[in-house]
Motif scaffolding. Structure first.
Motif, PDB file in Angstrom:
ATOM      1  N   SER A  86       0.829  -1.205   0.000  1.00 48.96           N
ATOM      2  CA  SER A  86       0.000   0.000   0.000  1.00 48.96           C
ATOM      3  C   SER A  86       0.867   1.260   0.000  1.00 48.96           C
ATOM      4  O   SER A  86       0.541   2.235  -0.697  1.00 48.96           O
ATOM      5  N   PHE A  87       1.967   1.240   0.740  1.00 49.60           N
ATOM      6  CA  PHE A  87       2.838   2.419   0.744  1.00 49.60           C
ATOM      7  C   PHE A  87       3.485   2.629  -0.622  1.00 49.60           C
ATOM      8  O   PHE A  87       3.607   3.763  -1.089  1.00 49.60           O
ATOM      9  N   ALA A  88       3.881   1.556  -1.280  1.00 45.69           N
ATOM     10  CA  ALA A  88       4.464   1.672  -2.616  1.00 45.69           C
ATOM     11  C   ALA A  88       3.441   2.226  -3.611  1.00 45.69           C
ATOM     12  O   ALA A  88       3.783   3.038  -4.483  1.00 45.69           O
ATOM     13  N   LEU A  89       2.187   1.802  -3.469  1.00 43.49           N
ATOM     14  CA  LEU A  89       1.150   2.324  -4.362  1.00 43.49           C
ATOM     15  C   LEU A  89       0.919   3.815  -4.133  1.00 43.49           C
ATOM     16  O   LEU A  89       0.748   4.585  -5.087  1.00 43.49           O
ATOM     17  N   VAL A  90       0.922   4.258  -2.876  1.00 38.37           N
ATOM     18  CA  VAL A  90       0.749   5.679  -2.588  1.00 38.37           C
ATOM     19  C   VAL A  90       1.935   6.476  -3.117  1.00 38.37           C
ATOM     20  O   VAL A  90       1.773   7.571  -3.655  1.00 38.37           O
ATOM     21  N   GLU A  91       3.125   5.922  -2.987  1.00 43.01           N
ATOM     22  CA  GLU A  91       4.311   6.608  -3.499  1.00 43.01           C
ATOM     23  C   GLU A  91       4.277   6.755  -5.020  1.00 43.01           C
ATOM     24  O   GLU A  91       4.863   7.683  -5.562  1.00 43.01           O
ATOM     25  N   SER A  92       3.609   5.857  -5.694  1.00 41.14           N
ATOM     26  CA  SER A  92       3.570   5.923  -7.163  1.00 41.14           C
ATOM     27  C   SER A  92       2.575   6.967  -7.682  1.00 41.14           C
ATOM     28  O   SER A  92       2.594   7.283  -8.866  1.00 41.14           O
ATOM     29  N   ILE A  93       1.733   7.520  -6.805  1.00 41.99           N
ATOM     30  CA  ILE A  93       0.787   8.561  -7.219  1.00 41.99           C
ATOM     31  C   ILE A  93       1.558   9.871  -7.355  1.00 41.99           C
ATOM     32  O   ILE A  93       2.215  10.317  -6.420  1.00 41.99           O
ATOM     33  N   PRO A  94       1.465  10.522  -8.514  1.00 44.05           N
ATOM     34  CA  PRO A  94       2.212  11.777  -8.679  1.00 44.05           C
ATOM     35  C   PRO A  94       1.513  12.948  -7.971  1.00 44.05           C
ATOM     36  O   PRO A  94       0.302  12.938  -7.762  1.00 44.05           O
TER      37      PRO A  94
END
Length: 107
Positions: free
Chosen positions: A59-67
């Motif tokens: 989930s943290f990796a997915l949030v980090e991928s949001i520009p």
């Protein structure tokens, strides 16, 4: 996918452990000096692996991928800091509260 992956990998680990034990029983010359004989992953251990999976990292990796929001292109979100804070709070909750409860669930 984790619900499928953990039993499948556990099956292969268990088969490997059983094959090693069988080979050592049939051919004593193959026995190594290693005293560790392997671990059989039972259903309780599979449940713990599933319960304590990699949800937080994913989930943290997915949030980090949001520009971040870019006014020129109009893409991204202005709420990325809030999303990171909420995700971090959820990760802390699952690690400490659910992780702490794992012992009692297994009992």
């Amino acid at each position: 996918s984790r619900g499928v992956m953990i039993p499948c990998l556990s099956f292969f680990v268990n088969m490997s452990t059983k094959a090693t034990r069988t080979a050592e029983t049939l051919c004593p010359g193959l026995r190594s000096n290693n005293t560790q004989t392997g671990v059989v992953i039972d259903h309780k251990m599979q449940f713990v692996l599933w319960f304590a999976g990699l949800r937080g990292a994913m989930s943290f990796a997915l949030v980090e991928s949001i520009p971040l929001y870019d006014s020129v292109s109009g893409e991204g979100t202005m709420l990325k800091p809030e999303l990171k804070a909420i995700t971090s709070a959820c990760i802390m909750f699952t690690v400490f509260v659910l992780g702490g409860d794992t012992y009692y669930v297994m009992d």
